[in-house]
Design a protein around this motif. Structure first.
Motif, short mmCIF file in Angstrom:
data_model
loop_
_atom_site.label_atom_id
_atom_site.label_comp_id
_atom_site.label_asym_id
_atom_site.label_seq_id
_atom_site.Cartn_x
_atom_site.Cartn_y
_atom_site.Cartn_z
N ARG A 149 -33.08 12.64 10.72
CA ARG A 149 -33.54 13.43 11.96
C ARG A 149 -33.49 12.39 13.07
O ARG A 149 -34.01 12.90 14.07
N ASN A 150 -32.78 11.49 13.19
CA ASN A 150 -32.65 10.55 14.33
C ASN A 150 -33.72 9.83 14.84
O ASN A 150 -33.97 9.59 15.98
N HIS A 151 -34.72 9.70 13.75
CA HIS A 151 -35.81 8.75 14.35
C HIS A 151 -35.57 7.30 13.98
O HIS A 151 -34.73 7.09 13.07
N THR A 152 -36.40 6.32 14.64
CA THR A 152 -36.13 5.09 14.14
C THR A 152 -37.30 4.78 12.96
O THR A 152 -38.26 5.20 13.07
N ALA A 153 -36.77 4.09 11.93
CA ALA A 153 -37.64 3.72 10.77
C ALA A 153 -37.88 2.50 10.60
O ALA A 153 -37.00 1.56 10.39
N ARG A 154 -39.39 1.91 10.71
CA ARG A 154 -39.40 0.83 10.25
C ARG A 154 -40.02 0.80 9.06
O ARG A 154 -40.92 1.37 8.63
N ALA A 155 -39.21 0.07 8.08
CA ALA A 155 -39.61 0.15 6.65
C ALA A 155 -40.12 -0.79 6.13
O ALA A 155 -39.71 -2.20 6.04
N PHE A 156 -41.21 -0.83 6.08
CA PHE A 156 -42.55 -1.88 5.74
C PHE A 156 -42.86 -1.84 4.01
O PHE A 156 -42.97 -1.04 3.38
N ALA A 157 -42.37 -3.00 3.52
CA ALA A 157 -42.44 -3.04 1.95
C ALA A 157 -42.30 -4.77 1.70
O ALA A 157 -41.52 -5.45 2.48
N ARG A 158 -42.85 -5.33 0.64
CA ARG A 158 -42.62 -6.55 0.30
C ARG A 158 -41.29 -6.96 -0.11
O ARG A 158 -40.66 -7.90 0.14
#
Length: 146
Positions: free
Chosen positions: A25-34
């Motif tokens: 959907r053309n959003h910016t995704a900050r992918a938080f995970a270990r």
């Protein structure tokens, strides 16, 4: 307009699906995970290695965020039958405090408990509360359906 979404639990299950959908959907995704450091970089994706139990990691991840998707998961194990699982309650408190400080007010919290591979790990007591919403209504003591 692109929304900056921080997704907790972004490397597997629902979190991984949320990352894909946000990018689609053309959003910016900050992918938080270990394990976010193992993710392949691509446009719109910001891998953010961190531990949701660490308030400083969570606060840093929320900088510049418009919305949060909380999709942490745990590996099922037999020890869950006798050992208290506090990951969700502790990390939710940390997240809510950090969101308040950062001025982030949009949160979607999801769980896959009772779906996919976790369904077979549920006890019969746990499965009582996971009747699908599309299932036939159950009769009450008065005979009425709820």
């Amino acid at each position: 307009m692109s929304t900056h979404i921080t997704i907790f639990g972004a490397t597997s299950g629902i979190g991984q699906c949320a990352v894909e959908e946000a990018l689609r959907r053309n959003h910016t995704a900050r992918a938080f995970a270990r394990s976010a450091g193992d993710m392949t970089a691509r446009p719109g994706l910001e891998p953010f290695p961190g531990d949701a139990r660490d308030p400083a990691n969570v606060a840093e991840a929320l900088r510049g965020t418009d919305a949060v998707i909380y999709a942490l998961g745990i590996k099922e194990s037999v020890s869950m039958l006798w050992k208290e699982v506090t990951l969700f309650s502790k990390t939710t408190r940390i997240l809510l405090d950090a969101m308040q400080t950062a001025g982030v007010s949009r949160l979607v919290a999801v769980t896959g408990f009772g779906a996919g591979r976790s369904r077979s790990a549920m006890s019969s007591v746990e499965s009582l509360g996971t009747r699908p919403s599309w299932a036939a209504p159950t009769p009450t003591r008065t005979g009425r359906r709820r």
